[in-house]
Design an enzyme around this catalytic site. Structure first.
Site, short mmCIF file in Angstrom:
data_model
loop_
_atom_site.label_atom_id
_atom_site.label_comp_id
_atom_site.label_asym_id
_atom_site.label_seq_id
_atom_site.Cartn_x
_atom_site.Cartn_y
_atom_site.Cartn_z
N HIS A 226 0.82 -1.21 0.00
CA HIS A 226 0.00 0.00 0.00
C HIS A 226 0.85 1.27 0.00
CE1 HIS A 226 -3.27 2.66 1.83
NE2 HIS A 226 -3.82 2.15 0.74
N LYS A 228 3.36 4.43 -1.15
CA LYS A 228 3.50 5.36 -2.27
C LYS A 228 4.82 6.10 -2.08
CE LYS A 228 -1.15 4.98 -1.59
NZ LYS A 228 -1.77 4.44 -0.37
N ASP A 233 17.30 10.35 -7.42
CA ASP A 233 18.74 10.54 -7.18
C ASP A 233 19.14 10.38 -5.71
OD1 ASP A 233 19.16 10.96 -9.85
OD2 ASP A 233 19.08 13.15 -9.71
N HIS A 407 -9.06 11.31 1.33
CA HIS A 407 -8.11 10.21 1.25
C HIS A 407 -6.81 10.51 2.00
CE1 HIS A 407 -5.51 7.17 -0.91
NE2 HIS A 407 -6.58 6.46 -0.67
N LYS A 409 -4.06 10.90 4.88
CA LYS A 409 -3.74 10.09 6.06
C LYS A 409 -2.75 10.88 6.90
CE LYS A 409 -4.00 6.89 2.34
NZ LYS A 409 -5.23 6.22 2.54
N ASP A 414 -0.53 18.30 19.31
CA ASP A 414 -0.03 19.46 20.08
C ASP A 414 0.71 20.49 19.22
OD1 ASP A 414 -1.08 18.29 22.32
OD2 ASP A 414 0.83 17.52 23.06
#
Length: 489
Positions: A226, A228, A233, A407, A409, A414
């Site tokens: 899952h 991404k 470089d 979508h 996440k 604080d």
């Protein structure tokens, strides 16, 4: 006997089903999995003949964790850990930050160092990218400027409009001598043979992560990649929720009638070395490489950036000994003193996270959770709603995002600590899938994410306790039914 079987074929199949189900139940109980997941699987094995075995095979079976992931070569793991150790800060150096920007987040830093040798890196420049268009605009510039290598690892890569833009730029990079290597998840991704031939002709290497047959019918199969990750470089990296697909770009040419709100992060600095290390582990795995490894020095170049932002990369999956991301979030919530802001498309927490949230709220911490009102999964939507009542009773604010699909996440604690990554607040992300998050110990990034949270509230509808407690019985039943599936969703 044969005559009886042929004359009672359905009853015979039912008997065979329950013989297999009893064997599966014995194996399930013996494996000492999460009790709620075990009970859920047993329920479906008993209550749903035939279908229950299918559900168990795709969602409950743990043989892959015990066998397949042992193929992840220990030599590769040791090699990557040696690279991570070069970035380590000594315990004495860590202690000096205790009175400054890290405060009590040192617990989290030391936890991840112990769990997976994940170093804290201090020399990073960060840029938060809200929504897909902003991500791809930055990414395209970095791809065009690549000189040595490009490594990426994605759950979803599609050769639609935005996907072909990315792939064509990768082909151009490969044609000018840049090494391009791609890991894509076979369940989430959809790349045509024509596009694959174009990549092969350009010299691009690509590997499917744990390929399955009939991927369109196994969207929720276990142990998916899952993540991404995009690395240029060895010095520039991207991490977050935006996949390579038209779904994530809200533009007329590829708009799918659903607005997608997402968050991604561009990193320039030493934290990219940790991303590179995690990418290498999975590259060796998908290549099934058994020989000794000599990692090119160009993968881990010297990066001359002044001390700026503190970042730690947390990776977890069925091949790790600990639930690294979940444990980091758990500590962050437990050490919160003022506020916690969470955005997640799927909120199906395990008992540890749920208890930490409720306890923090009842101790005076202000907690806000934002989830999509509709989402893209009927079962996950109702399972998520089954937790609202106890959240509201504890004083937690729940907000429905109504503009489209939320979508992102992210979590902010604080206004000192933030996380951006691929992990949802659910069982699947914590226990089953391969996930990766950037943990950011910086007030500027935390404040920026909080400001975006306030902007997103303009498109939200708060779930009010008085009205929620009076919802109709049919919705309550749907929620309770879907919650049974929670450990499997």
């Amino acid at each position: 006997m044969i005559n009886w079987i042929t004359g009672n074929w359905f009853l015979s199949l039912l008997i065979v089903n329950y013989i297999v189900a009893i064997s599966a139940a014995f194996f399930l109980i013996k494996s000492n999995q999460n009790p709620r997941k075990t009970v859920s699987s047993l329920l479906f094995l008993v209550a749903l003949p035939f279908l229950g075995l299918g559900i168990y095979y795709f969602f409950g079976l743990e043989y892959r964790k015990s066998k397949i992931f042992k193929r992840k070569d220990l030599n590769a793991n040791e090699l990557i850990q040696n690279w991570n150790k070069r970035l380590h800060i000594s315990e004495d150096d860590l202690d000096k930050y205790e009175e400054t920007f890290l405060v009590d987040r040192l617990k989290m830093v030391k936890l991840l160092r112990h769990n997976q040798t994940a170093p804290l890196t201090l020399r990073n420049n960060l840029k938060v990218l809200f929504n897909g268009r902003n991500k791809f605009d930055e990414l395209f510039k970095d791809i065009k400027n690549a000189t040595n290598h490009i490594h990426l690892e994605y759950f979803i890569i599609c050769d639609d409009h935005i996907g072909l833009e990315v792939i064509n730029l990768l082909i151009e990079a490969a044609n000018r001598g840049v090494e391009v290597r791609i890991i894509y998840d076979s369940v989430g991704s959809d790349i045509s043979r024509k596009t694959k031939r174009k990549m092969t002709d350009a010299g691009i290497e690509y590997q499917s992560f744990m390929p399955v047959l009939f991927s369109k019918f196994t969207r929720k199969a276990n142990y998916r990649n899952h993540r991404k990750i995009f690395i240029i470089d060895g010095s520039i990296g991207y991490i977050g929720g935006v996949n390579i697909s038209d779904d994530y770009v809200n533009e007329p040419i590829n708009y799918n009638d659903t607005y997608w709100r997402d968050t991604h992060l561009r990193i320039e600095g030493h934290a990219v070395k940790s991303l590179q290390a995690q990418w290498l582990l999975n590259w060796y795995f998908v290549k099934n490489q058994k020989d000794d490894y000599e990692v090119p020095k160009a993968y881990f170049p010297e990066i001359d950036i002044a001390e700026n932002k503190a970042v730690q990369i947390a990776a977890s999956g069925p091949d790790t000994d600990w639930a690294n991301i979940m444990e980091a979030l758990f500590i962050a919530i437990n050490t919160a003193e003022e506020c916690v802001y969470i955005t997640t498309p799927y909120f199906i927490p395990n008992e540890a996270i749920l208890t930490s949230l409720k306890s923090a709220a009842r101790s005076g911490v202000e907690i806000h959770i934002m989830v999509p009102k509709k989402g893209d999964s009927w079962a996950a939507r109702y399972a998520s709603r089954s937790y609202f009542e106890e959240l509201l009773e504890s004083g937690i604010h729940v907000h429905w995002y109504c503009r489209g699909m939320l979508h992102a996440k992210t979590m902010v604690v604080d206004q000192l600590f933030a996380t951006i990554g691929t992990s949802n607040m659910d069982y699947r992300s914590f226990d089953i899938n391969f996930e990766i998050n950037a943990l950011i110990y910086d007030d500027d990034i935390a404040i920026e994410l909080n400001e975006q949270f306030q902007k997103d509230l303009e498109y939200c509808e708060e779930v009010l306790p008085d009205l929620w407690f009076k919802r109709d019985k049919m919705n309550k039943f749907k929620e309770s039914f879907c919650r049974l599936w929670a450990p499997l969703l």
